[in-house]
Enzyme design. Structure first.
Site, PDB file in Angstrom:
ATOM      1  N   HIS A  40       0.811  -1.280   0.074  1.00 21.65           N
ATOM      2  CA  HIS A  40       0.109   0.324  -0.285  1.00 21.65           C
ATOM      3  C   HIS A  40       0.569   1.414  -0.226  1.00 21.65           C
ATOM      4  O   HIS A  40       1.658   1.451   0.861  1.00 21.65           O
ATOM      5  CB  HIS A  40      -0.864   0.005   1.208  1.00 21.65           C
ATOM      6  CG  HIS A  40      -1.932  -1.425   1.639  1.00 21.65           C
ATOM      7  ND1 HIS A  40      -1.611  -2.573   1.943  1.00 21.65           N
ATOM      8  CD2 HIS A  40      -3.489  -1.794   1.505  1.00 21.65           C
ATOM      9  CE1 HIS A  40      -2.126  -3.424   1.575  1.00 21.65           C
ATOM     10  NE2 HIS A  40      -3.499  -2.716   1.606  1.00 21.65           N
ATOM     11  N   THR A  43      -1.448   6.128   0.460  1.00 18.86           N
ATOM     12  CA  THR A  43      -1.668   6.581   1.570  1.00 18.86           C
ATOM     13  C   THR A  43      -0.190   7.471   1.865  1.00 18.86           C
ATOM     14  O   THR A  43       0.286   8.370   2.639  1.00 18.86           O
ATOM     15  CB  THR A  43      -2.245   6.120   2.715  1.00 18.86           C
ATOM     16  OG1 THR A  43      -3.428   5.724   2.093  1.00 18.86           O
ATOM     17  CG2 THR A  43      -2.455   6.491   3.314  1.00 18.86           C
ATOM     18  N   HIS A 274      -4.986   2.359  -3.674  1.00 17.04           N
ATOM     19  CA  HIS A 274      -4.877   2.711  -2.889  1.00 17.04           C
ATOM     20  C   HIS A 274      -3.799   1.459  -2.088  1.00 17.04           C
ATOM     21  O   HIS A 274      -3.012   0.932  -1.208  1.00 17.04           O
ATOM     22  CB  HIS A 274      -6.111   1.559  -2.210  1.00 17.04           C
ATOM     23  CG  HIS A 274      -6.058   0.587  -0.759  1.00 17.04           C
ATOM     24  ND1 HIS A 274      -5.985   1.911   0.655  1.00 17.04           N
ATOM     25  CD2 HIS A 274      -6.249   0.255  -0.206  1.00 17.04           C
ATOM     26  CE1 HIS A 274      -6.126   0.266   1.514  1.00 17.04           C
ATOM     27  NE2 HIS A 274      -6.089  -0.370   0.665  1.00 17.04           N
ATOM     28  N   GLU A 422     -18.948  -0.819  24.308  1.00 17.37           N
ATOM     29  CA  GLU A 422     -18.432  -2.435  24.584  1.00 17.37           C
ATOM     30  C   GLU A 422     -16.846  -2.793  23.854  1.00 17.37           C
ATOM     31  O   GLU A 422     -15.827  -2.672  24.455  1.00 17.37           O
ATOM     32  CB  GLU A 422     -19.043  -3.609  25.089  1.00 17.37           C
ATOM     33  CG  GLU A 422     -20.204  -4.042  25.874  1.00 17.37           C
ATOM     34  CD  GLU A 422     -21.337  -3.647  25.298  1.00 17.37           C
ATOM     35  OE1 GLU A 422     -22.899  -3.789  26.056  1.00 17.37           O
ATOM     36  OE2 GLU A 422     -21.438  -3.021  24.491  1.00 17.37           O
ATOM     37  N   HIS A 472     -22.461 -13.066  34.482  1.00 17.89           N
ATOM     38  CA  HIS A 472     -23.545 -14.017  34.170  1.00 17.89           C
ATOM     39  C   HIS A 472     -23.099 -14.540  32.872  1.00 17.89           C
ATOM     40  O   HIS A 472     -23.015 -14.465  31.429  1.00 17.89           O
ATOM     41  CB  HIS A 472     -24.188 -12.913  33.930  1.00 17.89           C
ATOM     42  CG  HIS A 472     -25.396 -12.027  34.222  1.00 17.89           C
ATOM     43  ND1 HIS A 472     -24.289 -11.056  35.806  1.00 17.89           N
ATOM     44  CD2 HIS A 472     -26.474 -12.010  34.387  1.00 17.89           C
ATOM     45  CE1 HIS A 472     -24.675 -10.052  36.339  1.00 17.89           C
ATOM     46  NE2 HIS A 472     -26.379 -10.735  35.640  1.00 17.89           N
ATOM     47  N   HIS A 484     -29.421 -12.879  26.486  1.00 15.29           N
ATOM     48  CA  HIS A 484     -28.416 -12.301  27.171  1.00 15.29           C
ATOM     49  C   HIS A 484     -27.782 -13.560  28.365  1.00 15.29           C
ATOM     50  O   HIS A 484     -26.977 -13.613  28.986  1.00 15.29           O
ATOM     51  CB  HIS A 484     -29.374 -11.602  28.560  1.00 15.29           C
ATOM     52  CG  HIS A 484     -29.688 -10.482  28.268  1.00 15.29           C
ATOM     53  ND1 HIS A 484     -30.281 -10.090  26.777  1.00 15.29           N
ATOM     54  CD2 HIS A 484     -28.879  -9.145  28.551  1.00 15.29           C
ATOM     55  CE1 HIS A 484     -29.959  -8.772  26.609  1.00 15.29           C
ATOM     56  NE2 HIS A 484     -29.099  -7.864  27.975  1.00 15.29           N
TER      57      HIS A 484
END
Length: 693
Positions: A40, A43, A274, A422, A472, A484
């Site tokens: 690449h 960039t 790219h 999360e 849990h 859950h």
């Protein structure tokens, strides 16, 4: 003593040599990718002016002292542009050579396809999955701000800047948005995000998929937004970057408009820039545009005077390093006690005696392992380098410690509220661990570990000591129902190389597990805990050592030579009940508690044999989750009692029984494996049916 450490002297500028350095950086990227046929370069070419200014004029770094604690951190979130970083590490004196650049993306090279921490000097983080670098940079900035507030609140000695370069892809990923939102809320003004706004992704222009106003979004997050519209104007870049490090109470987004692949006429500004080479003719045209011979070989792309000029970064860095060391010495003379505390923290010196104060209860007491874990964290608070929080579930997962929360106005806070983020939480933990030496922890329900998985994988890849506290832990969650109730998560986490998955059976095992966790800072841990109360089991003097070994005989009738029942977490007491029932039938069984199969697998062959003799082929494993992997331990003659379907809404005990986790199922599995003729060549070999309802 100095109170400002964020400014940085620039390399003495020389317009002609600056221009040559940028041209060399662009030519190197184009040449290396074309020569290899992959990689690449686009960039790296577009950002060559920015990276030259950053590494030569603004970034506080010392190539001769790459681990200097006062350095700025630089994270290349757009990790596919690794040549951008490798080129600057070569130019500024980190030990890379032109040959190393030529060997990029080859086996055993110092320059892998995406940057890897602990592999290439000067690389702060392993990046590549887009957005991860942005989110982990937030963690680095948080940890730096916290360390500064705890140890040098009246000084900027430890208040360096975290820089991150990201592309459009990074800012499309949700993890970067989650983390950026939190960074704005926390006022992390030691964080600068440089956005390569080139309008191009692999498949198309960003107008097809990314039409939002990114600048307005970041302003809404609470960030300051600066603009660079002239990507080749080195002085303008420097002015903007120096403005970016000013402490304003807000993190800074620097929006930099570039043309990917510039100065290629054919590929510049297109998706084709790219990845992959531009072809021999276009490479020759690029070299000519940049002032090189069209067929110039690699070593002719960097003139000796250009390299001498960029290597001025070594002397510049030495100056920064010596000034910082002088400031640190002055601090030591003024505040010797604070320095001693900081040195102990940095040296990993801490006591675990607080674990002795945790009340583990008495045999037969009913205590959820999540509650004991909370007691452990509160006992260790202030004595061990633990720092973390929860994704809006602290009351339920019981991880909140005494003290104030970390905030924009209280960076010394003992507890982090990550919000309902999360994925970003896990990535931020990676950044905190990379900043070190904090042992970061974060908590949510086990079923939501799926939201965190990419960051967990990256943390394991980097060998970071993050602790993921999951409660849990099974269908015993009950009434909240199958959305859950984790079923496949335990088995899935155990497939991550380098991740230790620990599921303690009771409060005694929780405390013992923490002793090993604290002693192993180079391994991430998933600590799996129960919502429901579990009985405190009878223990012996070998219990703590057995837990840290990952597996041990927790209960035994006779010599335990007829049957082995393996279990983890809440199923260990069920295994003991089954073994006791079988004892009345004259069956001599041993119950092996295996809180961490990874730890157990790492023990000596002799130790594993003492726990699970090879001759003992009658084996049953029981765990309230998917069970396929347990055949590694029970063999083809064994049986596995597990949960192979999603759960349903109902009380925890009812759902467990409905899904096959009950005493009768374990006893039935034991009889079945005992009835299997061991070693009979006529017996069909293959995994028996899993024991489910």
């Amino acid at each position: 003593m100095a109170t400002e450490s964020t400014s940085s002297p620039s390399l003495t500028t020389h317009p002609e040599l600056d221009a040559r350095a940028v041209a060399s950086a662009r030519a190197l990227a184009a040449h290396v990718v074309q020569a290899k046929g992959h990689g690449h370069g686009g960039t790296a070419m577009a950002l060559a002016p920015l990276s030259h200014v950053l590494f030569s004029r603004v970034l506080r770094h010392a190539p001769a002292h790459p681990d200097w604690l006062g350095r700025d951190r630089f994270v290349l979130s757009a990790g596919h542009a690794s040549l951008l970083l490798y080129t600057q590490l070569f130019f500024t004196g980190y030990g890379l050579t032109l040959d190393d650049l030529a060997k990029s993306r080859t086996l055993g090279s110092k320059t892998p396809g995406h940057p890897e921490v602990h592999h290439t000097v000067g690389v702060e983080m392993s990046t590549g999955p887009l957005g991860q670098g942005v989110a982990s940079a937030v963690g680095m900035a948080m940890a730096a701000r916290h360390e500064s507030a705890v140890f040098t609140p009246a000084s900027a000695l430890l208040d360096h800047t975290t820089w991150v370069v990201a592309g459009d892809g990074c800012l499309q990923e949700g993890v970067s948005g989650e983390a950026s939102s939190l960074a704005g809320t926390l006022g992390l003004d030691n964080l600068v995000l440089i956005w390569d706004d080139n309008g191009i992704t692999i498949d198309s222009g960003t107008a097809e998929t990314f039409s939002e106003d990114v600048r307005a979004r970041y302003r809404a997050y609470g960030w300051r937004v600066l603009e660079i519209d002239t990507p080749d104007d080195l002085d303008a870049i420097e002015t903007t970057l120096r403005t970016a490090v000013e402490r304003t109470g807000r993190p800074t987004l620097v929006a930099l408009r570039t043309v990917i692949g510039a100065p290629s006429v054919r590929f510049g500004g297109t998706s084709a820039a790219h990845a992959g080479g531009f072809g021999a003719d276009e490479l020759a045209a690029v070299k000519t545009t940049l002032g090189f011979a069209p067929n110039a070989p690699l070593h002719d792309l960097v003139a000796p005077e250009t390299l001498e000029y960029t290597r001025g970064a070594v002397a510049r860095g030495e100056q920064l390093y010596r000034e910082w060391e002088a400031d640190r010495a002055a601090w030591g003379a003024c505040e010797p006690d604070a320095v001693a505390r900081w040195r102990a923290f940095r040296g990993g010196e801490f006591s675990t005696t607080a674990l002795d104060t945790v009340n583990v209860g008495s045999t037969g007491d009913q205590i959820a392992t999540r509650k004991t874990n909370g007691a452990v964290l509160r006992a260790l608070n202030g004595t061990a380098p633990l720092w973390g929080g929860s994704a809006d579930l602290a009351g339920s997962t019981t991880v909140e410690v005494h003290g104030d929360r970390f905030s924009a106005t209280n960076p010394g806070g003992e507890f982090i509220r990550f919000g309902i983020r999360e994925h970003a939480m896990a990535a931020i933990l990676n950044g905190i661990a990379l900043q070190g030496p904090w042992r970061p922890f974060a908590s949510t329900y086990l079923v939501f570990s799926d939201y965190m998985r990419p960051s967990i994988r990256l943390g394991a890849l980097m060998g970071l000591g993050a602790v993921y506290v999951y409660t849990h832990d099974s269908v015993a969650v009950g009434e909240d129902g199958p959305t859950h109730q984790p079923v496949e998560q335990l088995a899935s986490l155990r497939t991550v190389p380098g991740l230790d998955v620990v599921r303690p059976a009771d409060s005694v095992e929780v405390v013992a597990a923490w002793r090993r966790i604290l002693a192993s800072p180079d391994h991430p841990v998933a600590l799996i805990l129960s919502r429901q109360d579990l009985p405190v089991l009878a223990s012996t003097e070998v219990t703590p050592a057995g837990v840290t070994a990952g597996g041990y005989v927790r209960w035994q009738h006779g010599d335990g030579s007829d049957l082995a029942i393996l279990a983890t977490g809440s199923e260990v007491h069920l295994a003991i009940d089954a073994a006791a029932h079988l004892a009345h039938e004259g069956i001599s069984a041993r119950v092996v508690s295996m809180p961490c199969v990874e730890w157990f697998a790492g023990q000596t062959a002799n130790y594993r044999e003492s726990v699970l003799p090879a001759a003992l082929r009658a084996r049953v494993a029981v765990e309230a989750g998917r069970g396929d992997a347990w055949y590694r331990w029970v063999g083809l003659d064994g049986r596995v009692v597990s949960v192979e379907q999603f759960g349903e809404s109902g009380s925890g005990p009812e759902v467990l029984r409905r899904r096959g986790i009950h005493l009768d199922a374990v006893i039935t599995a034991a009889h079945a494996t005992l009835a299997t003729p061991a070693g009979d060549p006529t017996t069909p070999h293959g995994p028996p049916e899993l024991v489910t309802n």
